[in-house]
Design a protein around this motif. Sequence first.
Motif, PDB file in Angstrom:
ATOM      1  N   LEU A  93      55.177 -68.687 -62.001  1.00 34.83           N
ATOM      2  CA  LEU A  93      55.012 -67.435 -62.792  1.00 34.83           C
ATOM      3  C   LEU A  93      53.818 -66.706 -62.959  1.00 34.83           C
ATOM      4  CD1 LEU A  93      56.598 -66.990 -66.456  1.00 34.83           C
ATOM      5  CD2 LEU A  93      54.067 -67.066 -66.150  1.00 34.83           C
ATOM      6  N   VAL A  94      53.864 -65.468 -62.523  1.00 32.08           N
ATOM      7  CA  VAL A  94      52.369 -64.850 -62.429  1.00 32.08           C
ATOM      8  C   VAL A  94      52.069 -64.864 -63.935  1.00 32.08           C
ATOM      9  CG1 VAL A  94      51.363 -63.122 -61.481  1.00 32.08           C
ATOM     10  CG2 VAL A  94      53.503 -63.880 -60.390  1.00 32.08           C
ATOM     11  N   PHE A  95      50.782 -65.794 -64.266  1.00 34.64           N
ATOM     12  CA  PHE A  95      50.406 -65.455 -65.455  1.00 34.64           C
ATOM     13  C   PHE A  95      49.497 -64.174 -65.704  1.00 34.64           C
ATOM     14  CE2 PHE A  95      48.431 -69.076 -68.464  1.00 34.64           C
ATOM     15  CZ  PHE A  95      49.817 -69.717 -68.126  1.00 34.64           C
ATOM     16  N   GLY A 125      49.008 -64.698 -59.100  1.00 32.05           N
ATOM     17  CA  GLY A 125      49.560 -63.562 -58.169  1.00 32.05           C
ATOM     18  C   GLY A 125      48.788 -62.923 -57.029  1.00 32.05           C
ATOM     19  N   TRP A 126      49.651 -62.286 -56.221  1.00 29.89           N
ATOM     20  CA  TRP A 126      49.156 -61.551 -55.060  1.00 29.89           C
ATOM     21  C   TRP A 126      49.517 -60.422 -54.615  1.00 29.89           C
ATOM     22  CZ3 TRP A 126      53.023 -60.450 -51.243  1.00 29.89           C
ATOM     23  CH2 TRP A 126      54.109 -61.110 -51.419  1.00 29.89           C
ATOM     24  N   ASN A 127      50.849 -59.743 -55.236  1.00 26.91           N
ATOM     25  CA  ASN A 127      51.557 -58.722 -55.145  1.00 26.91           C
ATOM     26  C   ASN A 127      50.818 -57.577 -55.535  1.00 26.91           C
ATOM     27  OD1 ASN A 127      53.259 -56.542 -54.359  1.00 26.91           O
ATOM     28  ND2 ASN A 127      54.979 -57.814 -54.445  1.00 26.91           N
ATOM     29  N   THR A 128      49.937 -56.714 -54.804  1.00 21.62           N
ATOM     30  CA  THR A 128      49.244 -55.564 -55.618  1.00 21.62           C
ATOM     31  C   THR A 128      50.265 -54.602 -56.210  1.00 21.62           C
ATOM     32  OG1 THR A 128      49.063 -54.498 -53.376  1.00 21.62           O
ATOM     33  CG2 THR A 128      47.134 -55.975 -54.047  1.00 21.62           C
ATOM     34  N   ARG A 129      51.290 -54.173 -55.672  1.00 23.75           N
ATOM     35  CA  ARG A 129      52.261 -53.394 -55.881  1.00 23.75           C
ATOM     36  C   ARG A 129      52.670 -53.763 -57.255  1.00 23.75           C
ATOM     37  NH1 ARG A 129      57.212 -51.832 -52.741  1.00 23.75           N
ATOM     38  NH2 ARG A 129      57.149 -50.141 -54.283  1.00 23.75           N
ATOM     39  N   GLU A 130      52.918 -54.968 -57.629  1.00 21.88           N
ATOM     40  CA  GLU A 130      53.246 -55.377 -59.000  1.00 21.88           C
ATOM     41  C   GLU A 130      52.350 -55.230 -60.180  1.00 21.88           C
ATOM     42  OE1 GLU A 130      56.748 -58.676 -57.627  1.00 21.88           O
ATOM     43  OE2 GLU A 130      55.102 -59.292 -58.546  1.00 21.88           O
ATOM     44  N   PHE A 131      51.136 -55.545 -59.673  1.00 21.21           N
ATOM     45  CA  PHE A 131      50.012 -55.305 -60.367  1.00 21.21           C
ATOM     46  C   PHE A 131      49.830 -53.784 -60.865  1.00 21.21           C
ATOM     47  CE2 PHE A 131      48.699 -59.672 -59.299  1.00 21.21           C
ATOM     48  CZ  PHE A 131      48.193 -59.977 -60.335  1.00 21.21           C
ATOM     49  N   ALA A 132      50.014 -52.998 -59.952  1.00 21.27           N
ATOM     50  CA  ALA A 132      49.722 -51.521 -59.961  1.00 21.27           C
ATOM     51  C   ALA A 132      50.799 -50.925 -60.879  1.00 21.27           C
ATOM     52  CB  ALA A 132      49.778 -50.771 -58.692  1.00 21.27           C
ATOM     53  N   ALA A 133      52.252 -51.711 -60.622  1.00 22.52           N
ATOM     54  CA  ALA A 133      53.205 -50.910 -61.455  1.00 22.52           C
ATOM     55  C   ALA A 133      53.159 -51.201 -62.903  1.00 22.52           C
ATOM     56  CB  ALA A 133      54.667 -51.760 -60.941  1.00 22.52           C
ATOM     57  N   LEU A 134      52.484 -52.432 -63.337  1.00 22.70           N
ATOM     58  CA  LEU A 134      52.358 -53.017 -64.614  1.00 22.70           C
ATOM     59  C   LEU A 134      50.934 -52.144 -65.226  1.00 22.70           C
ATOM     60  CD1 LEU A 134      53.430 -56.790 -64.256  1.00 22.70           C
ATOM     61  CD2 LEU A 134      54.433 -54.751 -65.527  1.00 22.70           C
ATOM     62  N   ASP A 135      50.203 -51.475 -64.448  1.00 27.27           N
ATOM     63  CA  ASP A 135      48.907 -50.948 -64.823  1.00 27.27           C
ATOM     64  C   ASP A 135      47.812 -52.292 -65.255  1.00 27.27           C
ATOM     65  OD1 ASP A 135      46.977 -48.962 -65.129  1.00 27.27           O
ATOM     66  OD2 ASP A 135      47.574 -48.599 -67.191  1.00 27.27           O
ATOM     67  N   ILE A 136      47.895 -53.323 -64.359  1.00 29.47           N
ATOM     68  CA  ILE A 136      47.221 -54.391 -64.808  1.00 29.47           C
ATOM     69  C   ILE A 136      46.085 -54.477 -63.493  1.00 29.47           C
ATOM     70  CG2 ILE A 136      46.963 -56.838 -64.881  1.00 29.47           C
ATOM     71  CD1 ILE A 136      49.742 -56.688 -66.138  1.00 29.47           C
ATOM     72  N   ALA A 142      41.889 -63.997 -61.502  1.00 25.62           N
ATOM     73  CA  ALA A 142      41.555 -65.571 -61.628  1.00 25.62           C
ATOM     74  C   ALA A 142      40.793 -66.043 -62.911  1.00 25.62           C
ATOM     75  CB  ALA A 142      40.733 -65.965 -60.260  1.00 25.62           C
ATOM     76  N   GLY A 143      39.739 -65.127 -63.068  1.00 27.79           N
ATOM     77  CA  GLY A 143      39.156 -65.269 -64.480  1.00 27.79           C
ATOM     78  C   GLY A 143      40.027 -65.002 -65.745  1.00 27.79           C
ATOM     79  N   ARG A 144      40.734 -63.980 -65.550  1.00 26.36           N
ATOM     80  CA  ARG A 144      41.851 -63.870 -66.801  1.00 26.36           C
ATOM     81  C   ARG A 144      42.876 -64.949 -66.912  1.00 26.36           C
ATOM     82  NH1 ARG A 144      41.954 -59.036 -64.398  1.00 26.36           N
ATOM     83  NH2 ARG A 144      43.978 -58.955 -63.714  1.00 26.36           N
ATOM     84  N   PHE A 145      43.229 -65.611 -65.468  1.00 29.11           N
ATOM     85  CA  PHE A 145      44.234 -66.724 -65.605  1.00 29.11           C
ATOM     86  C   PHE A 145      43.474 -67.838 -66.230  1.00 29.11           C
ATOM     87  CE2 PHE A 145      45.175 -70.712 -63.711  1.00 29.11           C
ATOM     88  CZ  PHE A 145      46.645 -70.750 -63.902  1.00 29.11           C
ATOM     89  N   GLU A 146      42.549 -68.159 -66.044  1.00 27.99           N
ATOM     90  CA  GLU A 146      41.763 -69.701 -66.622  1.00 27.99           C
ATOM     91  C   GLU A 146      41.527 -69.421 -68.201  1.00 27.99           C
ATOM     92  OE1 GLU A 146      38.568 -71.550 -64.775  1.00 27.99           O
ATOM     93  OE2 GLU A 146      39.227 -70.915 -62.660  1.00 27.99           O
ATOM     94  N   GLU A 147      41.228 -67.991 -68.620  1.00 23.01           N
ATOM     95  CA  GLU A 147      41.135 -67.891 -70.042  1.00 23.01           C
ATOM     96  C   GLU A 147      42.435 -67.847 -70.659  1.00 23.01           C
ATOM     97  OE1 GLU A 147      39.547 -64.231 -73.024  1.00 23.01           O
ATOM     98  OE2 GLU A 147      39.087 -64.069 -70.885  1.00 23.01           O
ATOM     99  N   SER A 193      49.249 -67.760 -50.594  1.00 22.43           N
ATOM    100  CA  SER A 193      50.219 -66.746 -50.628  1.00 22.43           C
ATOM    101  C   SER A 193      51.082 -66.235 -49.420  1.00 22.43           C
ATOM    102  CB  SER A 193      49.638 -65.332 -51.274  1.00 22.43           C
ATOM    103  OG  SER A 193      49.258 -64.798 -50.185  1.00 22.43           O
ATOM    104  N   PRO A 194      52.251 -65.749 -49.579  1.00 22.58           N
ATOM    105  CA  PRO A 194      52.857 -65.461 -48.367  1.00 22.58           C
ATOM    106  C   PRO A 194      52.272 -64.451 -47.449  1.00 22.58           C
ATOM    107  CG  PRO A 194      54.152 -65.256 -50.356  1.00 22.58           C
ATOM    108  CD  PRO A 194      52.934 -65.340 -50.669  1.00 22.58           C
ATOM    109  N   ALA A 195      51.237 -63.552 -48.007  1.00 21.07           N
ATOM    110  CA  ALA A 195      50.573 -62.466 -47.242  1.00 21.07           C
ATOM    111  C   ALA A 195      49.436 -63.098 -46.529  1.00 21.07           C
ATOM    112  CB  ALA A 195      49.842 -61.516 -48.192  1.00 21.07           C
TER     113      ALA A 195
END
Length: 353
Positions: A93-95, A125-136, A142-147, A193-195
């Motif tokens: 799951l992409v935190f 997470g690694w898929n930049t398109r998914e981040f962009a689609a969510l406007d994240i 990485a820092g947000r993940f740890e927090e 990551s797969p990339a």
Amino acid sequence: MSVRASGSAAALVCVRPPGWVNEAGGGIADLLGWVEEAEELGFDGVFVGDRLLGEATVAKGSVVYGASMIDVTVIMAAMAARTRRLLIGSLVLVFPYRHPVQLAKTFASLDALSGGRVVLGAGIGWNTREFAALDIPHAGRAGRFEEALGVVRALWTGRPVDHDGEAWSFQDVQVLPAPARAGGPPVWLASFSPAQALDWAPDDLPVASLRQLDRVGRLADGWVPLVYSASHRRRISPETLAAAWRRVLDSAEQHGRTREDLDFVMSDWCYVLDGPESEERCRSALARFFRGSWEDALRTYTIGTAAEVVEQVRAQTAGIDRVDAYILTPLSDETDQLRRLVAVAEELRAPRA
């Protein structure tokens, strides 16, 4: 928190249903039946992936996976309701796609619903398109993940929590019901990551990957490395995998933890062949999501007879001190493949000579 039974020498063997869907259709109707059969056949758990968009691409636009999956937490809830003893987990799951309070609530509920059978496999997470689609933002994940992980674990106590961090701040927030297990589900962290090409020498891991491995040693209950690169059509070498695991253990020791605080989890995609016709079925299954030749597939995935699959998995983990769990994903949703993995599971559960 190890998922192995206390004192057990046997590794767990779990499976991940293919579950791929695209515009041409997918195995949604039979997915839960597949999971029920996995329980009947004696597997120890089922895991599902987290793909947001219709296909996954790398930065330059080339397709890594030409298909998607059912929402991860929706299918986990359905699996928990249709099974009695299987571990139910995400892989992974992409935190950063979720708010930590939402994550804590969802997985506390899943753990309570399933009677304490949930494993949270997580990644940054690694898929930049998914981040962009969510406007994240992709940067800083990485820092947000740890927090977020710290927030989730605090909320899993069931007590009110105050938090003042870089990404989130709140006061007197409580999540109920609490998870069935004290402290919440085990958290397994992914790496690579797969990339990525995964072609590193054992003593030349990228700086970003070293940071990932140190994070696993500090924070995780288990490590689930990606051992293949679908985009580069290759696998990580056993020597490099072993070197990465040593880095994880070194990090754990530096933070007052021991080997018994961490599970090593070998996750792989495989297909059990039983003759020329099965090779054609495997090729057809690959064509649904893999953009490569048959030779590419043989370099990327674990394909062979049951004995050959065991041999390849053992070879990949030859430098690992102990494999605590395996997660095997059949390349095809044929029920026959699930049954053929039973013989593989019996061999993998036995301690290595």
